[in-house]
Each structure stands twice: as C-alpha cells, then as structure tokens.
Design an enzyme around this catalytic site. Structure first.
Site, PDB file in Angstrom:
ATOM      1  N   LYS A 172      38.044  29.059  54.189  1.00  0.00           N
ATOM      2  CA  LYS A 172      38.129  30.219  53.313  1.00  0.00           C
ATOM      3  C   LYS A 172      37.680  29.840  51.913  1.00  0.00           C
ATOM      4  CE  LYS A 172      42.152  31.834  52.020  1.00  0.00           C
ATOM      5  NZ  LYS A 172      43.531  32.366  52.044  1.00  0.00           N
TER       6      LYS A 172
ATOM      7  N   ARG B   1      59.368  30.090  41.744  1.00  0.00           N
ATOM      8  CA  ARG B   1      59.487  31.375  41.063  1.00  0.00           C
ATOM      9  C   ARG B   1      60.667  32.183  41.584  1.00  0.00           C
ATOM     10  NH1 ARG B   1      56.368  35.324  41.348  1.00  0.00           N
ATOM     11  NH2 ARG B   1      56.099  34.932  43.563  1.00  0.00           N
TER      12      ARG B   1
ATOM     13  N   SER C  99      48.794  33.688  41.163  1.00  0.00           N
ATOM     14  CA  SER C  99      47.331  33.727  41.181  1.00  0.00           C
ATOM     15  C   SER C  99      46.848  34.942  41.951  1.00  0.00           C
ATOM     16  CB  SER C  99      46.784  32.449  41.818  1.00  0.00           C
ATOM     17  OG  SER C  99      47.011  31.341  40.983  1.00  0.00           O
TER      18      SER C  99
END
Lengths: 152, 152, 152, 152, 152, 152
Positions: free
Chosen positions: C41, C90, C128
């Site tokens: 990818k 996070r 991101s």
C-alpha cells in the site's frame, strides 16, 4: 419554553462543567444547574458553598438558575417542567455509565431526553473527584475551577 | 542522575508491580517505589509490612529504593528530584483513569513526565484488590505475589 | 548507548508525534523515527516527503535520526541495536491495539521493550488519518502539524 | 433560526438514524440529514436511492430536509448556516471515534458545536454496515430499517 | 451431571439475571444461583428476602436451585461439584472486570471454566445498583425486576 | 444432540482458537468449526489449506468437525441444526463488536444463542491478522499457531 436540567454533585463545579453549560445555552430557554443531594453522604464541600459558587459562575447568564433536589432526577425534571437532561461526556468509561443512567431515566419517564455535549480536550482530565483530592493534599486547584470563583 | 518514582499503595506488591520495576531499570539511574499514604483510610496490610516486602523483593537491585509519602505525588517527586513517574497499564479501563491522573499531574508540575510500561499478559488479571479479596477468604495468594516474599 | 525506535507511517507527522519524541528525549541517547514501509500500500504522501518533513521537524535535535524500513519492526530494532520501542497513547481504543502489538513484539524479540508516553490533551484528537481526510477535502491542516513544516 | 446537520453515509438509513432525528426535532428549527459523498468510494446502495429513502422516512416532518454534500462537513455547515452537528452514540467504541471527529471539527470551525443523542437500547446493535452484510447474503433487513421504506 | 454456578449478590435479582439463567438452562443439568455473602457489608435487601425472590422466580425450573455461600467462589464450586461459572456481560466496562475475575478464578482452580452470555439489549441498562438507587428514592422498580416477584 | 458452530475465517487458526474449542467441548455434543467464505475477498491462506489445518488440529476430537459456508451464519446454523454459536473474547474492543453481531444474529434467528469463552491470558495478543502480518514479513509464527500444524 424549553427547560433543561444539568444534574450533578458539583463538589466543586469545575471548568468542564462551566463549559458544558455555556455551550448548551443556545439549545434551551432555561437551564437549571441542579445539585442532587445524597441523603446518606455529605459532600466534601458544604451544599451552601456549592450552590453559591455555581450562582457566581453564571451570574452573567440570565437563563441559568441553580437548585438543589432530593429524590430521583426524573422526578425533579417533572416538577420543573424540564424536557431535557444535559450531561457532559469526558471518556469512554464515562460513556458506559452515562448510557445506563440515561436509559434508565428514559424508562422511568419517557418525556425526558438526555442530550450530551463533549468536554473540551483541555478539560478532559478534570473531575470533581480529582479536584477534591488535590485540594485535600494542599495542591493548587485554581487552574481546574472557573475563574470567577475562589476556593480556599 | 535520572530518578523516577513508581507510586502506588502496594497493598500488597504483586508480580505485576515487580515486573514493571525490573523492566524500568534500564531507563533510570534510580527508581523509588513509593507508597502513598491515604490519611483517611488504613491499608489492608500494615504500612510497615508493605515497605518491608518491597525492600525484600528488590534487595538485589541497588538502584531501587523504597519510601512512603503523604500528600500529592508531584510534591513528593519534587522533593526527591524525580523527573519521571512510572505506571503500569493492564487494561483499557486502567488506561482512562491513568490518563486523567497523568494529565492532572503534568498540569500541577510540568517538570514531571509519566512513562507507561505494559503489564505482562500472564499478570494482567492480578490487581492488589483481587489479591486482598482472595487473601481475605483464605485463598492461596502465593502465585500472585513475588517469589521472594511470603504473606500469611 | 540506549537506542529507541519510534515506528509509524507518519503520513504525515503530526503535532502529537512531535511532542512524543521531544518528551522521550531525556530517556534515550538516540531516537530513530522510523517509517515502516507497507509493501502492498502506497502512502497518501510520498515516502520521500514524509522523511524530509520529519528531518526538518527534528533538525534541532542531534540525538534524533530518521529512517525507513521494510519488514518486521523487531527485526529493524535488532539491526539498529535498539532496546526500546516508543509509542504514544491517545485513547483507550488505541490502547487495546497497541497492547496486542507490543505483546506480540515482546514474543518475537524478548530484548525489545515498549515504552508508552501519553499524547497531550490538546493533541488527542489528531491522527494522521484525520489529517489526511481534512487535507483531501481542502481543509487547513496547519494547526495539526509541526510548526516547522508546511504541507500544501 | 437554529439549524443542525445530521451527517452520515446512510447506506442505508436505519431505525437508529430515524430515532435520533425524531428525538432531535424539539431542539432545532431545521434539521438537514446530509449524505457525505466520498469521492473515492461508491456506496453499497446508489446515492439517489439513499436520498429518496430518507425523504420518504421524514415526509411527515416539515422541519427535516435531505441533502448530499462533497468536502468537509464543517464547510457544508457554514454553507447551510448550521450551528450544530447531531450525532448518535451507540457504544463506547463509537464514542472514541466520534470524540476525535467532533474535536477536529470544533478546531476547524469554532462556530459548530456537536450534540449527541443516545441510540435507543433496542437499536444499539444496528449499524448500516451490519445491515449491508445481512442484505448482501440475502437476509431479511426489514426489522432494521424504518417501517415507511422498503429495500429489496 | 453438568453443574454450573451463577454467582452474584442479587441485591435484588433483575430481569437481566433472570434472562441469563433461562438462556443457560439448555447448557447445564443443574444451575445453582448463588448469593455470595460479603462478611464486611450487609446488603441493601436482607439475604433471606433475596433468596426467597430468586426461588420464586425459578419455581418453574426444576434444574435451578438457590444457595448462599461464604468464602471464595471457586471453593463453593468445588464443594458443589460445579465445573462451570456463568456470568452475564452487559458492557465493555463490565467485560474488563469480569475478565480479571475469571482469569483469577481459573488460576485458583483450573477445573472451573467461566461461560458468558450476553445481557439482552433491552436489559443492558439494568444493574442491581441502579435498581437500588431508584428504590431508595421511591421510584417504581417493577419494570426492572422479574414479573413473578414484587418488591415494595 | 446439542450442536454448536464456531464461526470465523481462521486465516490461519491460532492457539487462541484451538483453546476456545477444546474448552467448549464439555458443553456440546458436536462442535462445527466453520469457515465463513467472503465472496468478495480471498483469504491470505487458501481455503483448502485452512480447512486442512483445522482438521489436523482437532484430529483427536471425534466431536469436532470442520466445514466452510457461504451466506449468513444463522442460516448455516439452521442448516446444521445448531442451537448455539461459540465465540472467544479477547479484549473490550472485541466485545463491542461481538455484542452487535450476536444481537443481530439473535434478531435474525431467535433459536440461536451465542456463548462466549475467554481467550486465555497468554493468547490474548494473538489475532489471525497479526499472525498474517508477521508471516508476510518473514517472521516466525510457530509460537502463535497450534503445535500440531506447520505453516511455512
């Protein structure tokens, strides 16, 4: 008139609570910040002080009032003709608990709907319980509570 | 000298705690295992015993010391010139709570950073609270606590 | 010399990533920010650009270097003589995934330990993937990426 | 006039979606159910059909309209003069994702606030993705979608 | 004979508990609904009442019996020759706790396996603790408890 | 005869899967390990190989059989006269997804009940997806898959 209740123990009110109420203002004609009194457990701060602090914080908001109540939150809503409950969501752990409470409330009174707003990122770590802990050990809590009040 | 504090109640110390400290050794020059004393609540095991057990567990580690403290953890860090807090993470439920505490600590003292290590898979189910429960009902806790100590 | 690898796709590097590395600096002699290349990818931003941005962000940090790698992260660590992996946490959803990856890595290579730092409250919402989404639809991403770089 | 956008892919609209909109009606003068079009990925059901179904479901609600949009959700809100986003919350896994998106949206546009309602208990298991899966394998989806529409 | 224990405090038994037991019937020859007695803490409802209610609820199920026990759950299982524990899962917060308990139990007694069934969607919000809270403040709990019993 | 289906893609079967089936043996007369074939997506390992490996793993268990199926899992259960589905639970993230699927299945077919067993602590980090990732990059997967098979 659209009335909402923002229930809690507010022991003490935090910057997170203040932000939730201010952001809920455009949604309702009247917001009642309501301290639920637990008959079995005294608060850390006296009830009178807690009511006074909330009043001071929202002294610039004519559509906000402050009350205390005994008994079930949904019964208090009926008494005040409130159609909505407001709750803040901090974390996913909060969420599971809040969901159970909201679903039980809607079972007890189908006329009350709970609306959730997110705690802002910079306030996510602030809970009344952590503020009390810091206060108990003599730490400075001024950065966790509304700027308009002072707690010694 | 890089000093870290590993705070907790260690009531009692578990295999999980031991593993966290041993794996943190390469990161710091000095690790202080520190029992926070809650002025309102006695522990299940006496403080003296808890300190003694931790000392025994790390008797082979010259860079580990053991202390107890009152008050805020960040104040204890300042006093000990510690730049870091160490915490173990077991589950996502732990995580939410640890994140709030760490963020409040970094608000109270910007010079203290919290470093997290993972509890090893075989120790994830062990909490001091479950160990106390097993002990209270007469179960065998030897497989949950460090091999170098014995708790009757 | 204590070397750590901070692996990721950094597609693109965010303020959250930058903060993790800067706060990890005191723990290690050398930090390698390492872009794992997925052979199946392509990234959203070209690999060359991603490397360049990271270099620019840490141009003031002599102990930070930037690399890309193919294959398993633990094999890359061995090749670089890195004893630690650094990861930012996070949310609790992150945590579950990170824990699985870290435990598999410690099974594949017992000499590599993963150290976690918390994303700061004001960056928790930045991933991101969300930055790419905003960029794709022409939104302004400058408040989500390090101030020292510019992405058009 | 208080306008809210309820964004999603609605591929297809479910009983959960319908319930959220109907319960949000008392809070807003105008609710726009808005299908975000992903330029890179066609839906499972054609966009035209999805719009048609939503229109049929809310044909009895004059204050609900239906739109599709390209680009960022906050840009669509600005264009429509909408001050609020509405989102439903099903599970704590949902919550983590929704929180990131809402916080990014409030960074991109401080004039847009996200309001959350809970999915009702009996609809918590229904997601458009599971409905598509059941449909794909020839199962009966009629109990998961609004009674006023029919999807073959 | 395959015997399972369904342990809890059942203070009081809820519709959720009843549903778990009824759905577990096909898996076991004998199910013991077992009230664990906490030596340090009296229940909200008296133990005698709690036992009586459970008996009434399952009076139509010859393979269900009701007991109370002191001590560790795994010791009670051994005494009753039970090979399995049954637990209901409501939410992911439940799950983390249940997993720790089940893993500790399988460490204490490898011959006991825990089997989990899901709470049905319409009962997910019901916990004994919330039922007690509603009862304490004079709310109507009849919709949360089995239809065959009455709690004033 | 009590028949259960353990559905999955088993791409490839892991130590976690094997353990779930072996611990479920006492609960059922017949367990069908069933590979659901996704018509739109080929597996990483060929279907024939996956079936063969599962057969080899359970060659010592006369009550275990292996099948593949197209379409909905509940339709396959009906065809096989299976009254139960078996699923393993690893983490709370798993749990949320499994709950939605189980509740949808019980809506599609009230005669099928899902029974959950816990993944053992030492296997919690193992998912087929992580095993494929390790395999793709040339890592050693032998410690993650059943001892009785070999995957090159």
């Amino acid at each position: 008139m659209k009335t909402a209740v923002f229930p809690g123990s507010f022991d003490p009110i935090t910057l997170g609570h203040e932000s939730i109420v201010r952001r809920a203002l455009p949604l309702f004609d009247h917001i009642i910040v309501a301290i639920g009194v637990n008959q079995d457990k005294a608060g850390y701060f006296p009830l009178g002080k807690r009511l006074e602090w909330i009043k001071a914080v929202f002294s610039d908001c004519p559509s906000v009032s402050v009350e205390s109540y005994n008994g079930l939150t949904v019964d208090f809503c009926k008494k005040m003709n409130a159609s909505h409950l407001i709750r803040g969501l901090r974390t996913s752990a909060d969420f599971e608990f809040e969901r159970s409470v909201a679903h039980v409330n809607s079972r007890l009174s189908q006329s009350v709907e709970t609306v959730f707003l997110l705690t802002q990122p910079e306030y996510v770590m602030i809970t009344s319980s952590i503020v009390r802990e810091v206060h108990k050990y003599g730490g400075d809590i001024s950065q966790f509570i509304p700027r308009s009040i002072r707690i010694d």
